[in-house]
Design a protein around this motif. Structure first.
Motif, short mmCIF file in Angstrom:
data_model
loop_
_atom_site.label_atom_id
_atom_site.label_comp_id
_atom_site.label_asym_id
_atom_site.label_seq_id
_atom_site.Cartn_x
_atom_site.Cartn_y
_atom_site.Cartn_z
N UNK A 16 5.73 -5.47 41.40
CA UNK A 16 4.87 -5.87 40.31
C UNK A 16 3.22 -6.30 40.64
N UNK A 17 3.16 -7.08 41.78
CA UNK A 17 1.98 -7.55 42.39
C UNK A 17 0.89 -6.30 42.47
N UNK A 18 1.42 -5.23 42.82
CA UNK A 18 0.56 -3.77 43.17
C UNK A 18 -0.24 -3.50 41.94
N UNK A 19 0.54 -3.87 40.74
CA UNK A 19 -0.15 -3.43 39.49
C UNK A 19 -1.13 -4.54 38.93
N UNK A 20 -1.02 -5.71 39.59
CA UNK A 20 -1.80 -6.85 39.00
C UNK A 20 -3.03 -6.96 39.77
N UNK A 21 -3.96 -5.96 39.33
CA UNK A 21 -5.20 -5.83 40.05
C UNK A 21 -6.20 -5.08 39.28
N UNK A 22 -7.55 -5.25 39.65
CA UNK A 22 -8.52 -4.71 38.88
C UNK A 22 -8.03 -2.97 38.63
N UNK A 23 -8.20 -2.80 37.26
CA UNK A 23 -7.87 -1.52 36.93
C UNK A 23 -8.65 -0.34 37.54
N UNK A 24 -9.95 -0.39 37.98
CA UNK A 24 -10.72 0.55 38.54
C UNK A 24 -10.02 0.66 40.01
N UNK A 25 -9.62 -0.56 40.81
CA UNK A 25 -8.91 -0.32 42.05
C UNK A 25 -7.59 0.39 41.89
N UNK A 26 -6.88 -0.05 40.90
CA UNK A 26 -5.50 0.56 40.93
C UNK A 26 -5.70 2.01 40.68
N UNK A 27 -6.37 2.30 39.65
CA UNK A 27 -6.64 3.98 39.42
C UNK A 27 -6.80 4.53 40.60
N UNK A 28 -7.59 4.32 41.60
CA UNK A 28 -7.78 4.88 43.20
C UNK A 28 -6.62 4.70 43.78
#
Length: 202
Positions: A16-28
């Motif tokens: 779950x921690x992988x998804x708990x980050x800036x949307x722009x960073x997650x998209x990349x």
DNA sequence: ACGCTGATGAAG
DNA sequence: TTCATCAGCGTT
């Protein structure tokens, strides 16, 4: 090889921690990752090659732009869940909820490179051209048999999940304006793999 | 370039 | 309740 599925061992779902980050960073960060969808004790698998970020109530193109509703409620919840909505009377789109609970943001999965379960994808898509199975957000939901039943699905669970996949070199990532929207065109919030033929458009 | 298709939410 | 809108696709 059984029923068109290879017997590659699957990787562990991302935490779950992988998804708990800036949307722009997650998209990349999602580029190169593998999307798994359980189907009759096997898995449909595809590599994520194109994404778009939709970020908060201040993003006019985000479904949360006019506040919380029944439809977009999942985006307001904790990260690492699937937000799937029905669009244009006949298609579904798969999003990954990003950022902390309470902040509505998600990454739209726009295209995959099919890796496993391709025969099953062809059946779901009623199309036998590999190139045409998952090169668009509506197409990939059809190929992976994703619909409103999977809205709110825990991506750290057993039915639909994402694994580490392949390491991506950042210089192989390109960005552009988001596709199919009429507002929020001032941002380059679409990300895709250069030179991957399964990207929805050039 | 256009028609298909139906849920959504704002307006009345 | 009515209506315009819509993060797409396939065919023309």
């Amino acid at each position: 090889m059984v029923n068109g599925f290879s017997n590659i061992s699957r990787q562990t779902p991302l935490p779950r921690s992988f998804y708990n980050q800036s949307t722009l960073l997650l998209a990349q960060a999602l580029l190169g990752k593998y999307l798994y969808r359980r189907w009759r004790n096997s898995f449909l698998v595809g590599k994520i090659v194109e994404t778009e970020a939709y970020i908060g109530e201040d993003d006019p193109a985000c479904h949360a732009a006019r506040g919380k509703t029944n439809r977009n409620a999942v985006m307001y919840g904790p990260p690492g869940f699937a937000y799937i909505y029905f669009i244009y009377g006949m298609y579904y789109c798969l999003n990954v909820v990003a950022e902390a609970k309470g902040f509505p943001a998600a990454v739209l999965i726009r295209a995959l490179e099919p890796l496993d379960g391709i025969e099953q994808m062809m059946t779901f898509r009623k199309n036998r051209i590999v190139q045409n199975l998952t090169n668009g957000p509506g197409k990939l939901c059809q190929a992976f048999h994703l619909n409103r039943k999977q809205n709110g699905t825990n991506l750290c669970g057993e039915e639909v999940f994402i694994t580490n996949g392949e390491a991506i070199v950042s210089t192989h990532i390109a960005s552009s304006k988001r596709i199919g929207i009429k507002v929020g065109m001032d941002h380059q919030w679409r990300f895709f793999m250069k030179d991957n033929s399964f990207v929805s458009r050039a």
